[in-house]
Design an enzyme around this catalytic site. Structure first.
Site, PDB file in Angstrom:
ATOM      1  N   GLY A 125      33.392  45.616  36.145  1.00  0.00           N
ATOM      2  CA  GLY A 125      34.803  45.517  36.512  1.00  0.00           C
ATOM      3  C   GLY A 125      35.380  44.126  36.342  1.00  0.00           C
ATOM      4  O   GLY A 125      36.418  43.818  36.878  1.00  0.00           O
ATOM      5  N   CYS A 126      34.685  43.279  35.591  1.00  0.00           N
ATOM      6  CA  CYS A 126      35.208  41.935  35.349  1.00  0.00           C
ATOM      7  C   CYS A 126      35.497  41.766  33.871  1.00  0.00           C
ATOM      8  O   CYS A 126      34.708  42.174  33.038  1.00  0.00           O
ATOM      9  CB  CYS A 126      34.187  40.878  35.726  1.00  0.00           C
ATOM     10  SG  CYS A 126      33.647  40.981  37.410  1.00  0.00           S
ATOM     11  N   GLU A 127      36.601  41.106  33.549  1.00  0.00           N
ATOM     12  CA  GLU A 127      36.849  40.714  32.160  1.00  0.00           C
ATOM     13  C   GLU A 127      35.890  39.585  31.806  1.00  0.00           C
ATOM     14  O   GLU A 127      35.313  39.553  30.737  1.00  0.00           O
ATOM     15  CB  GLU A 127      38.295  40.239  31.981  1.00  0.00           C
ATOM     16  CG  GLU A 127      39.289  41.372  31.887  1.00  0.00           C
ATOM     17  CD  GLU A 127      39.362  42.005  30.495  1.00  0.00           C
ATOM     18  OE1 GLU A 127      38.487  41.737  29.658  1.00  0.00           O
ATOM     19  OE2 GLU A 127      40.315  42.777  30.274  1.00  0.00           O
ATOM     20  N   SER A 128      35.739  38.668  32.758  1.00  0.00           N
ATOM     21  CA  SER A 128      34.698  37.660  32.593  1.00  0.00           C
ATOM     22  C   SER A 128      33.413  38.251  33.152  1.00  0.00           C
ATOM     23  O   SER A 128      33.445  39.149  33.974  1.00  0.00           O
ATOM     24  CB  SER A 128      35.078  36.393  33.338  1.00  0.00           C
ATOM     25  OG  SER A 128      35.539  36.708  34.627  1.00  0.00           O
TER      26      SER A 128
END
Ligand SMILES: Cc1ncc(COP(=O)(O)O)c(C=O)c1O
Lengths: 150, 404
Positions: free
Chosen positions: A61-64
């Site tokens: 759930g993280c772009e990073s």
């Protein structure tokens, strides 16, 4: 293999950040100075083996990308974390969260509201469930880690 | 510039609510002119009734307004017939209907479909869900070194005889305008059905589906100054007739018994359930509004904004530009060398510059160029040169902070 001292080394680094950089952040007024400090926090942590950049530790759930290791002391029941991210700001924000809750027991953790600090420092007005901001996902993973191990 | 920017901007109430923000996330969604809000307001406050069903005169008025909206879209695209305009909830929903609908009548085990590296997930994942499990194979046109559609390899891949070729009109991640006239001509010569993902293309230039001779064209209302939750799947009658409906229910049937149902005619066959009436009317209002503007001047203005932005970016050597300034629809993807795009975007957000960071629903593209993502600046007709200059200053501040 997870090197067990990563947790003690991280705990020392987080304690230092809590004692040194956090009071400093509270003093700073303009956003540039705050972000300058925030973005250097990651350098204070012990090296995170690239071998631990594994999918099992990856927070979804993280772009990073963010990797979170968790350990509970079987004797004291305290919770400890080690952490890495490939983005500096998210890494700094998570460090500020962990600096407040690292080493707490489940009972102590249940009373903690570590995310309030970010609002207080005006680093993050609201922790939104936006995909671009992995903070909420990491926060949930930290909380779930405690819940499933108490 | 052939239009008055301040008076154009005044038509967008969003900017009154956020005077201190600079909105450069126009590829994600556009703001709405007052005319669109008014049309939807009129629909709900004066016309609201369910369409096509009820016997009363109010329903007939609502139906007339709803079908007039369809005709507006048909004329806008220069479609032959209004029934070639299928309402969807957006490009994504349109692709799911399209791919599902092609399975069986057009696509069978062992057939090939050709897409490109630059596709949005909306033109990738529906193939994974509805086609690949049934033995359809996906081929991918690569990019050239300067991140353009590789027509030479495309021509080679057409020799594999794909049944369907499905390509974006404009890449949402890079802004590059694909050579759609060549793509359609070559693909049709190779016997393929041609689909264009027009989510970004529809707002950039006039699309004439007959001149282009494209078989399917999809877009979303919200990227055309219209509301969310409405989109269009255009298809030539003979191909729409082939599609199996993805959704079944009310409105799309002729007769139903417990053992079988027979389907309604186009367009209703592909529009099960109560449609997004206000959305359709809002989208038609957006199109009518746009037709009163100077589209060529909008395009030139966006090019000028982009040019100004590029010139500023060239002064910051640490930036890596992923998009090129030519044949570009006003989208610039860039990175700060050795830094994560999320960090750069956060520092811009702090300065109230709204941009998007990440992989922009095009993960395979970033895998192909081995990047974590990008920061994307996308320009709209209502942006000003002053906003570009302030953005460049903010960008320089962010770059300095990250360089420390
Ligand atoms: C090229 C492209 N295709 C498809 C889509 C999907 O559109 P929507 O999310 O409106 O369904 C988008 C929008 O993000 C896009 O830019």
């Amino acid at each position: 293999m997870i090197r067990p001292d990563i947790f003690t080394e991280t705990a020392t680094a987080l304690k230092n950040i809590y004692d040194k950089q956090l009071p400093q952040l509270r003093q700073l007024k303009d956003w540039q100075s705050k972000y300058r400090v925030l973005m250097t926090l990651g350098k204070e942590l012990p090296a995170f083996d690239s071998d631990w950049h594994r999918d099992e530790f990856l927070v979804q759930g993280c772009e990073s990308k963010a990797w979170l290791l968790h350990y509970q002391d079987p004797v004291t029941a305290q919770h400890f974390w080690a952490f890495d991210s490939d983005a500096r700001i998210v890494k700094g924000l998570i460090i500020l969260i962990l600096a407040q809750v690292n080493g707490l027991t489940a009972e102590e953790f249940a009373k903690a509201t570590p995310e309030l600090l970010l609002t207080e420092l005006q680093l993050q007005q609201n922790i939104s469930p936006s995909r671009s901001n992995g903070l909420l996902a990491v926060l949930n993973k930290i909380k779930n880690g405690v819940r499933s191990h108490c | 510039m052939n239009f008055n920017l301040p008076s154009l901007r005044q038509q967008f109430p969003f900017f009154d609510a956020h005077p201190d923000w600079i909105y450069l996330d126009n590829a994600a969604t556009l703001h709405k002119p007052q005319a669109v809000l008014d049309a939807m307001n009129v629909f709900y406050s004066q016309q609201n009734s369910n369409v096509h069903r009820s016997a009363h005169g109010l329903s007939q008025q609502a139906t007339a307004a709803f079908e007039a909206a369809r005709t507006t879209v048909a004329q806008f695209l220069n479609a032959r017939f209004s029934h070639e305009i299928i309402w969807t909830s957006g490009t994504t929903a349109g692709f799911n209907q399209l791919v599902f609908g092609l399975m069986g009548p057009v696509l069978q085990f062992g057939d090939r479909v050709l897409i490109s590296t630059m596709e949005h997930h909306a033109n990738i994942v529906p193939w994974h869900i509805h086609a690949l499990p049934f033995g359809v194979e996906l081929d991918v046109v690569p990019m050239t070194a300067d991140h353009r559609f590789d027509l030479a390899v495309f021509t080679e891949l057409l020799k594999l005889k794909p049944k369907v070729v499905s390509i974006s009109h404009i890449s949402n991640a890079l802004g590059h305008i694909q050579p759609i006239a060549d793509i359609v001509r070559l693909a049709k010569a190779a016997g393929a059905i041609v689909v264009l993902d027009g989510a970004q293309g529809i707002v950039w230039e006039q699309v004439d589906v007959q001149t282009l001779d494209v078989d399917f064209y999809l877009f979303s209302g919200h990227k055309l100054y219209g509301p969310t939750g409405i989109g269009v799947l255009y298809g030539k009658t003979e191909y729409l007739e082939l599609l199996r409906p993805l959704l079944g229910g009310g409105e799309m049937i002729k007769t139903v018994s417990f053992t079988q149902s027979s389907w309604n005619d186009l367009p209703y066959r592909l529009e099960a359930g109560t449609p997004n009436m206000a959305g359709a009317i809002g989208l038609a209002a957006a199109i009518l509004w746009l037709q009163q503007q100077n589209l060529a001047a909008f395009q030139q203005h966006k090019k000028n904004l982009m040019q100004r932005f590029y010139e500023g970016c060239r002064q910051i050597p640490a930036l890596e530009l992923l998009s090129g300034p030519t044949t570009n629809a006003g989208i610039v993807a860039l990175n700060l060398k050795n830094e994560h795009p999320a960090d750069l975007a956060t520092l811009l957000d702090q300065q109230k510059i709204a941009v998007r960071a990440g992989t922009h629903c095009a993960m395979p593209l970033f895998q192909a160029i081995n990047r974590k993502g990008s920061v994307r600046f996308s320009f709209g007709c209502y942006n000003s040169f002053d906003e570009i200059d302030r953005t460049l200053t903010a960008l320089a501040t962010a770059v300095e902070l990250l360089a420390e």
